[in-house]
Design an enzyme around this catalytic site. Sequence first.
Site, PDB file in Angstrom:
ATOM      1  N   ASP A 305       0.807  -1.216   0.000  1.00  0.00           N
ATOM      2  CA  ASP A 305       0.000   0.000   0.000  1.00  0.00           C
ATOM      3  C   ASP A 305       0.844   1.272   0.000  1.00  0.00           C
ATOM      4  OD1 ASP A 305      -2.826   1.328   0.695  1.00  0.00           O
ATOM      5  OD2 ASP A 305      -1.325   2.193   2.032  1.00  0.00           O
ATOM      6  N   CYS A 333      -4.960   2.459  -0.523  1.00  0.00           N
ATOM      7  CA  CYS A 333      -4.792   1.863  -1.856  1.00  0.00           C
ATOM      8  C   CYS A 333      -5.181   0.388  -1.866  1.00  0.00           C
ATOM      9  CB  CYS A 333      -3.357   2.035  -2.335  1.00  0.00           C
ATOM     10  SG  CYS A 333      -2.891   3.758  -2.586  1.00  0.00           S
ATOM     11  N   ASP A 334      -4.896  -0.317  -0.783  1.00  0.00           N
ATOM     12  CA  ASP A 334      -5.358  -1.699  -0.674  1.00  0.00           C
ATOM     13  C   ASP A 334      -6.878  -1.753  -0.697  1.00  0.00           C
ATOM     14  OD1 ASP A 334      -3.075  -3.350  -0.593  1.00  0.00           O
ATOM     15  OD2 ASP A 334      -2.666  -2.768   1.470  1.00  0.00           O
ATOM     16  N   SER A 335      -7.513  -0.856   0.067  1.00  0.00           N
ATOM     17  CA  SER A 335      -8.977  -0.872   0.158  1.00  0.00           C
ATOM     18  C   SER A 335      -9.613  -0.507  -1.176  1.00  0.00           C
ATOM     19  CB  SER A 335      -9.445   0.090   1.253  1.00  0.00           C
ATOM     20  OG  SER A 335      -8.943  -0.287   2.516  1.00  0.00           O
ATOM     21  N   GLY A 338      -9.120  -3.313  -3.654  1.00  0.00           N
ATOM     22  CA  GLY A 338     -10.015  -4.432  -3.349  1.00  0.00           C
ATOM     23  C   GLY A 338     -11.442  -4.153  -3.760  1.00  0.00           C
TER      24      GLY A 338
END
Length: 562
Positions: A305, A333-335, A338
Amino acid sequence: MRRDGQRLYPAGHRPSLHRAGGGHRHRAQRGGRRRSDDPRRRGAGENPARRGSAADACRLGRKGPAPRRGGPPPACGGGRGDRLRGVARRARARCLGGRGAHPHTARPARRRALGQRADLPVHGRPCRRARPRGHARRRADLRDRPGQSGGIPVNVPVAEPAGSPLLENVRVLDLTNVLSGPYAGYQLALMGADVLKLEVPESGDLARQLGAHPGLSGEHLGVSFLAQNAGKRSVTVNLKSAGGREVFARLVAGADVLLENFRPGVLERLGFGRDRLHEINPSLIYCALSGFGADGPMRERPAYDQVIQGLSGIMSVTGSPRSAPLRVGYPVCDSVGGLAAAFAIASALVRQHRTGQGAYLDVSMLDAALSGMGWVVSDYLVAGREPLPMANENRTAAPSGTFDTADGKLNIAANKQQQFEVLCEVLGRHDLPADPRFATREDRKTNREALRDELEKTLRTRTAEEWDEILLPTGVPAAPVLTVPQALRSPQVTHRRLTHRMPSPAASGGDLTLLGSPVHVDGEALVPSSPPPRLGEHTDEVLRSVGYTADDIVALRAEGAV
């Protein structure tokens, strides 16, 4: 082409208009047959001769969806039609089989739910036993539990939903690790998908070792894992062994979706590239989520991230001119990556349901991060203005930011002229609208620091909570800045039932509290169907469902395949 309601379809064809699985009302209309009694949905006890192998399925030609049984429904008329004026479109939808449909115009009894592909009748669900999912699997002891330590209320009763979970009968193979991929899989599980988390034997998802509780991490139940994996089933598979690859091939043959977040090329080197996967299962939706996408000069680079935050420009606009660049305080950024993957999968499932066609989805976290920045990027692309860090200020308006009060911070977003004038009236600062420095929006943006100083002279006379109560009825957007524990305890979050308490899988027992979905379906919160799984907890169960015997499973374990 023919017109049906507001949509166009090829002549002689109209797809079924129904939600997956139907509800209690529609079961009654079909004569009360339960899902578990339906011979088309039998699990391990079904006749093996009716199930083909993956190779057999690959040889089958693709067929279009079957025409709707029974022909078009009769038109609504008479006195009922008189009552539909002004809501014709919604009434039309109900007559075609939506909620509240008239008994004589309801959807036909025999229908294909999402995840049951008519063109792949035999390998689509090999030996799957009937098992409730989504809300139906929620244990009775998850309801009406008393509050827990930490003061986060989680004892709001959750009613059973009227309809089936949105992704019921959709099977997802989740090969992902850490956060972006598991978060995508978790969103699908909350919507009712049967998510099989495929993990490396002995170690599993790296997130099992991460988090703020060393004891849980030592049990391979790290907090980081628990947060994103409830409602999934864990299966250990070693793709570097021949037996493990055979297990994986069988699982792919019966899946609707495969989700992975390896670096591009890893799965192909293991013998399961895009072409091989679609050879096994032509209807498979294969979603590859990576830091930079499957092509381009950066495709091979590893990414977490923070790396994406820096490369996307997010850090450059976070903080003040003095403190920037700063990392956003959570893995945004991960969220976002996803969520982008989950949305793409849901979209591909609609096409798969309609046509039987699979899909290859290439999701880039970097692309998703830039897309999610919205106006910040557009200001540069369209207006040529380079984004700069502005701390808590809003570049488009003033006063719009975070202000000091007697005891804490208060966010105020008086973006409109009227809102600014009302704010000044409530604060008793009638001099400010008349000040030429603050007369118009552009004047206030130019002199935002001077305006802040003037407003805070008055705001510091009361607490943030007091100002919140005073400003609430005026229409001026404002609210105190809360901590995470304060936010979780807020009446709004409690009312929406975002947190859910369930038994912990840890050896010490007890309970844990997890976040659910931000989406309510048919007025109900989405609850994780089961606690996060222990590593390999469901391996034997799933292997039996795809045809392995007890002796086969023993041999696979001896080989190190599972």
